[in-house]
Design a protein around this motif. Structure first.
Motif, short mmCIF file in Angstrom:
data_model
loop_
_atom_site.label_atom_id
_atom_site.label_comp_id
_atom_site.label_asym_id
_atom_site.label_seq_id
_atom_site.Cartn_x
_atom_site.Cartn_y
_atom_site.Cartn_z
N SER A 228 -21.20 -11.39 4.00
CA SER A 228 -20.43 -10.30 3.38
C SER A 228 -21.26 -9.03 3.18
O SER A 228 -20.73 -7.92 3.22
CB SER A 228 -19.85 -10.76 2.04
N ASP A 229 -22.58 -9.21 2.97
CA ASP A 229 -23.43 -8.06 2.70
C ASP A 229 -24.18 -7.54 3.92
O ASP A 229 -24.39 -6.33 4.07
CB ASP A 229 -24.47 -8.40 1.62
N LYS A 230 -24.58 -8.45 4.81
CA LYS A 230 -25.42 -8.07 5.95
C LYS A 230 -24.67 -7.99 7.28
O LYS A 230 -25.21 -7.48 8.26
CB LYS A 230 -26.57 -9.07 6.10
N ARG A 231 -23.48 -8.50 7.33
CA ARG A 231 -22.68 -8.47 8.55
C ARG A 231 -21.29 -7.90 8.22
O ARG A 231 -20.90 -7.86 7.06
CB ARG A 231 -22.55 -9.87 9.16
N LYS A 232 -20.56 -7.48 9.25
CA LYS A 232 -19.24 -6.88 9.04
C LYS A 232 -18.19 -7.75 9.74
O LYS A 232 -17.73 -7.44 10.84
CB LYS A 232 -19.20 -5.46 9.58
N ILE A 233 -17.84 -8.86 9.10
CA ILE A 233 -16.92 -9.81 9.72
C ILE A 233 -15.53 -9.72 9.09
O ILE A 233 -15.37 -9.21 7.98
CB ILE A 233 -17.46 -11.25 9.63
N LYS A 234 -14.54 -10.26 9.81
CA LYS A 234 -13.16 -10.24 9.32
C LYS A 234 -12.79 -11.49 8.55
O LYS A 234 -12.00 -11.45 7.61
CB LYS A 234 -12.19 -10.12 10.50
N ALA A 235 -13.32 -12.63 9.01
CA ALA A 235 -12.88 -13.91 8.47
C ALA A 235 -13.88 -14.99 8.80
O ALA A 235 -14.72 -14.83 9.70
CB ALA A 235 -11.50 -14.28 9.04
N VAL A 236 -13.78 -16.09 8.07
CA VAL A 236 -14.51 -17.31 8.41
C VAL A 236 -13.50 -18.44 8.53
O VAL A 236 -12.42 -18.40 7.94
CB VAL A 236 -15.57 -17.67 7.35
N GLY A 237 -13.86 -19.46 9.29
CA GLY A 237 -12.99 -20.62 9.42
C GLY A 237 -13.80 -21.86 9.70
O GLY A 237 -14.88 -21.79 10.28
N LEU A 238 -13.27 -23.02 9.29
CA LEU A 238 -13.96 -24.27 9.58
C LEU A 238 -12.98 -25.43 9.53
O LEU A 238 -11.82 -25.29 9.11
CB LEU A 238 -15.14 -24.49 8.63
N ASP A 239 -13.46 -26.58 9.99
CA ASP A 239 -12.60 -27.75 10.12
C ASP A 239 -12.75 -28.72 8.96
O ASP A 239 -12.93 -29.91 9.12
CB ASP A 239 -12.89 -28.47 11.46
N THR A 240 -12.70 -28.17 7.74
CA THR A 240 -12.67 -28.97 6.52
C THR A 240 -11.60 -28.39 5.60
O THR A 240 -11.00 -27.35 5.90
CB THR A 240 -14.02 -28.98 5.78
N ALA A 241 -11.44 -29.02 4.45
CA ALA A 241 -10.36 -28.64 3.53
C ALA A 241 -10.66 -27.41 2.70
O ALA A 241 -9.78 -26.93 1.97
CB ALA A 241 -10.04 -29.82 2.60
N SER A 242 -11.88 -26.89 2.77
CA SER A 242 -12.23 -25.72 1.97
C SER A 242 -13.45 -25.04 2.58
O SER A 242 -14.31 -25.69 3.16
CB SER A 242 -12.55 -26.14 0.54
N ILE A 243 -13.54 -23.72 2.41
CA ILE A 243 -14.73 -23.03 2.87
C ILE A 243 -15.91 -23.30 1.93
O ILE A 243 -17.06 -23.14 2.32
CB ILE A 243 -14.50 -21.51 3.04
N ASP A 244 -15.64 -23.69 0.68
CA ASP A 244 -16.66 -24.25 -0.19
C ASP A 244 -16.77 -25.74 0.08
O ASP A 244 -15.77 -26.40 0.40
CB ASP A 244 -16.30 -24.03 -1.66
N PHE A 245 -17.97 -26.32 -0.11
CA PHE A 245 -18.10 -27.75 0.13
C PHE A 245 -17.34 -28.55 -0.93
O PHE A 245 -17.01 -28.03 -2.00
CB PHE A 245 -19.56 -28.14 0.27
N GLY A 246 -17.07 -29.81 -0.63
CA GLY A 246 -16.17 -30.60 -1.47
C GLY A 246 -16.58 -30.73 -2.91
O GLY A 246 -15.73 -30.80 -3.80
N LYS A 247 -17.88 -30.77 -3.17
CA LYS A 247 -18.35 -30.97 -4.54
C LYS A 247 -18.43 -29.68 -5.36
O LYS A 247 -18.84 -29.70 -6.52
CB LYS A 247 -19.73 -31.65 -4.51
N SER A 248 -18.02 -28.56 -4.78
CA SER A 248 -18.07 -27.29 -5.50
C SER A 248 -17.15 -27.32 -6.72
O SER A 248 -16.04 -27.84 -6.66
CB SER A 248 -17.65 -26.15 -4.57
N LYS A 249 -17.63 -26.74 -7.80
CA LYS A 249 -16.83 -26.63 -9.02
C LYS A 249 -16.46 -25.19 -9.35
O LYS A 249 -15.50 -24.93 -10.08
CB LYS A 249 -17.58 -27.23 -10.21
N GLU A 250 -17.21 -24.24 -8.80
CA GLU A 250 -16.96 -22.82 -9.10
C GLU A 250 -16.44 -22.04 -7.91
O GLU A 250 -16.04 -20.89 -8.05
CB GLU A 250 -18.25 -22.18 -9.62
N PHE A 251 -16.47 -22.63 -6.71
CA PHE A 251 -15.93 -22.01 -5.50
C PHE A 251 -16.51 -20.61 -5.29
O PHE A 251 -15.79 -19.64 -5.05
CB PHE A 251 -14.40 -21.98 -5.55
#
Length: 274
Positions: A188-211
């Motif tokens: 977000s700070d060093k690159r100018k991208i539009k979006a991210v995507g991945l093949d899991t249920a969340s862009i944060d890992f499963g154990k994240s509590k604060e996202f």
């Protein structure tokens, strides 16, 4: 003699960037990155699942076949889009996202081997910079995809999510890869991208509590595409992605039909290390 209308057309065409004409959709292959929606579709443990009920199916009293169904589902489940308002108060809702942000070149960064060893692996800044060392700096306006290899588990909820539990217990037991907040901050700070995507249920890992990854990216109006499929069929670079969500007003997410076009001219070396 060229008339005024022709002059106007030529003028406006001259304003269009040359890259608009560079993509030949007749010379390549299409890859569907979308899981189908059904009663087997995976949803967050606290979300409503997909339900389809029959309004009518069969031959009616007039003698012709007719079918119609009602569907019900949560915003966030199956292959879907996260709009910025999902974790940022002033972010765009789904219908406010411009089409140009839903189409773009799609570099694919492969972390599947690391995710095999650690199912709670988080994409690092090093993963991104190592990819750039081989393939070049991420281009402005890119839709960055991360292949974790987890789509191979779909629709096995236990292997995909790490749990079969529902409700808060299910949330507490989630286990799958995601994007580390440091990597999100780098993008977000060093690159100018539009979006991210991945093949899991969340862009944060499963154990994240604060996202935090959601918060960091959405504050910068960077979209999230979750529960993607077939990322292993894409080269590390050279792909164009078209990600069109259901246009629902005022919501934070929506079912997504996302497809990728891979030109035949993509070099063999681009199918190497991702």
């Amino acid at each position: 003699m060229i008339d005024f209308k022709t002059i106007l057309i030529l003028f406006f065409v001259s304003l269009i960037p040359p890259r608009v004409f560079a993509l030949d959709l007749s010379d390549g292959r299409w890859v569907d990155l979308t899981h189908e929606f059904s009663d087997r579709t995976i949803y967050w443990p606290t979300a409503d699942s997909f339900k389809k009920t029959t309004v009518f199916e069969g031959f009616n009293e007039k003698g012709y076949f007719y079918s119609a169904y009602n569907i019900h589902a949560a915003e966030h489940g199956g292959t879907h889009l996260d709009a910025p308002i999902h974790f940022y108060q002033n972010g765009k809702t789904v219908e406010q996202i411009p089409i140009k942000q839903l189409v773009g070149t799609a570099p694919v960064i492969d972390i599947s081997e690391k995710a095999k060893i650690d199912r709670d692996y988080q994409v690092s800044v090093q993963d991104i910079t190592e990819w750039e060392t081989i393939h070049g700096k991420l281009s402005d306006g890119a839709i960055v995809l991360f292949n974790t290899g987890f789509s191979r588990y779909w629709p096995d909820k236990l292997r995909y999510l790490g749990t079969l539990a529902r409700g808060q217990q299910g949330v507490n037991e989630l286990s799958f890869p995601g994007i580390h907040p440091n990597a999100a901050r780098f993008l977000s700070d060093k690159r100018k991208i539009k979006a991210v995507g991945l093949d899991t249920a969340s862009i944060d890992f499963g154990k994240s509590k604060e996202f935090k990854t959601h918060q960091i990216l959405f504050k910068k109006n960077i979209l999230g595409f979750e529960n993607l499929s077939n990322l292993d069929q894409l080269p590390a670079k050279g792909t164009t992605v078209f990600a069109l969500p259901m246009k629902i007003k005022g919501v934070s997410g929506a079912p997504l039909r996302i497809v990728a076009f891979v030109p035949n001219k993509v070099s063999r070396k681009d199918y190497g290390k991702k």
